[in-house]
Design a protein around this motif. Structure first.
Motif, PDB file in Angstrom:
ATOM      1  N   ALA A 149       0.980  -1.199   0.043  1.00 29.72           N
ATOM      2  CA  ALA A 149      -0.353  -0.019  -0.126  1.00 29.72           C
ATOM      3  C   ALA A 149       0.953   1.303  -0.087  1.00 29.72           C
ATOM      4  N   LEU A 159     -10.493   6.721   1.701  1.00 26.87           N
ATOM      5  CA  LEU A 159      -9.866   6.528   0.340  1.00 26.87           C
ATOM      6  C   LEU A 159     -10.801   6.262  -0.522  1.00 26.87           C
ATOM      7  N   ALA A 169      -7.689   0.104  -0.487  1.00 30.54           N
ATOM      8  CA  ALA A 169      -8.480  -0.312   0.813  1.00 30.54           C
ATOM      9  C   ALA A 169      -8.820  -1.481   1.026  1.00 30.54           C
ATOM     10  N   SER A 211      -5.488  -2.714   2.881  1.00 33.55           N
ATOM     11  CA  SER A 211      -5.605  -2.397   4.364  1.00 33.55           C
ATOM     12  C   SER A 211      -6.497  -3.061   4.933  1.00 33.55           C
ATOM     13  N   LEU A 221      -9.992   5.845   7.879  1.00 36.66           N
ATOM     14  CA  LEU A 221      -8.791   6.139   7.028  1.00 36.66           C
ATOM     15  C   LEU A 221      -9.303   5.530   5.625  1.00 36.66           C
ATOM     16  N   MET A 222      -9.394   4.078   5.714  1.00 36.50           N
ATOM     17  CA  MET A 222      -9.986   3.223   4.705  1.00 36.50           C
ATOM     18  C   MET A 222     -11.063   3.716   4.110  1.00 36.50           C
ATOM     19  N   LEU A 277      -1.649   5.431   5.209  1.00 37.23           N
ATOM     20  CA  LEU A 277      -3.041   6.042   4.882  1.00 37.23           C
ATOM     21  C   LEU A 277      -3.400   7.573   4.748  1.00 37.23           C
TER      22      LEU A 277
END
Length: 253
Positions: free
Chosen positions: A92, A211, A110, A113, A207-208, A152
């Protein structure tokens, strides 16, 4: 311990770290081919993998044997899972210099992650099942969580979703460590906390989600502001607890 046995132990751990680096290069190569990524992506991933295995190797060599898994001739099952999670973080992180491709393949980042987050629970369960829990493993797991957050945050900035202020989320753990170097009361170990773990997972999930392409800049800013507020509260709560107990110990002397 004989020099021969010590050398064999070092080679075994080195082989495990080498396998992790090979995995990063292999997966990055396959992903780069499948997504038509620039050749520099593979170089970026390889560099990230090299940083990962070098850091783990140095920390392992400097960790007393009592803080390693019971069989410290190997990283151990739980740390293998954590190291595998680290390879995903490297994959990532390699997207950071390539904002266009990171935005284009945000769903894939994503998912990578998310798998890394799920594996966060797997390594703990593996440590309990195989009785390979260790202070080194706990620290490795915690630092990898912090690294994933920072990755991220950087990806969100390169995509233009939020400003540099979001790095506060990724840097909070490191700021706490620096504060501990300046304030003795913050160096003591903390008791287990469900709230702390929940806030950590909340940060990563937020955070994911931010994205993803369908999350607008406005929504990202709002969600991450809430996440940062919770994180500040969690660290503030832990800091107050540490300082209060430190003062109590000093008073009782």
């Amino acid at each position: 311990m004989s020099h021969q046995l010590a050398a064999r132990m070092r080679w075994r751990v080195t082989a495990e770290l080498g396998a992790a680096l090979f995995t990063v290069v292999l997966v990055a190569g396959l992903l780069g081919h499948a997504l038509s990524l620039p050749s520099l992506y593979l170089a970026s991933a390889s560099l990230m993998g090299l940083v990962l295995v070098s850091t783990v190797g140095i920390c392992w060599s400097r960790t007393p044997s009592g803080q390693r898994p019971p069989d410290d001739s190997t990283l151990g099952p739980a740390n293998w899972v954590t190291l595998s999670r680290g390879t995903l973080v490297c994959i990532a992180a390699a997207f950071i210099p390539f904002s266009h491709y990171a935005a284009q393949h945000a769903w894939i980042i994503a998912w990578i992650s998310l798998i890394a987050l799920i594996m966060d629970g797997v390594d703990g369960a593996t440590a309990r099942r195989t009785q390979s829990a260790s202070a080194f493993g706990a620290r490795f797991d915690m630092e990898l969580d912090a690294a994933l957050m920072l990755v991220l945050c950087a990806l969100l900035i390169t995509q233009g979703k939020v400003g540099p202020w979001v790095l506060t989320i990724g840097l909070m753990r490191y700021l706490f460590v620096i504060a501990g170097g300046l304030i003795p009361g913050l160096r003591a170990p903390l008791p287990e906390s469900r709230l702390r773990k929940t806030v950590c997972v909340w940060q990563l999930i937020t955070l994911m989600v931010c994205l993803l392409p369908w999350v607008s800049r406005g929504w990202a800013v709002g969600l991450l502001t809430i996440a940062l507020t919770l994180l500040v509260y969690s660290f503030g709560r832990d800091s107050i607890w540490l300082l209060a107990h430190h003062d109590a110990k000093e008073t009782s002397r």
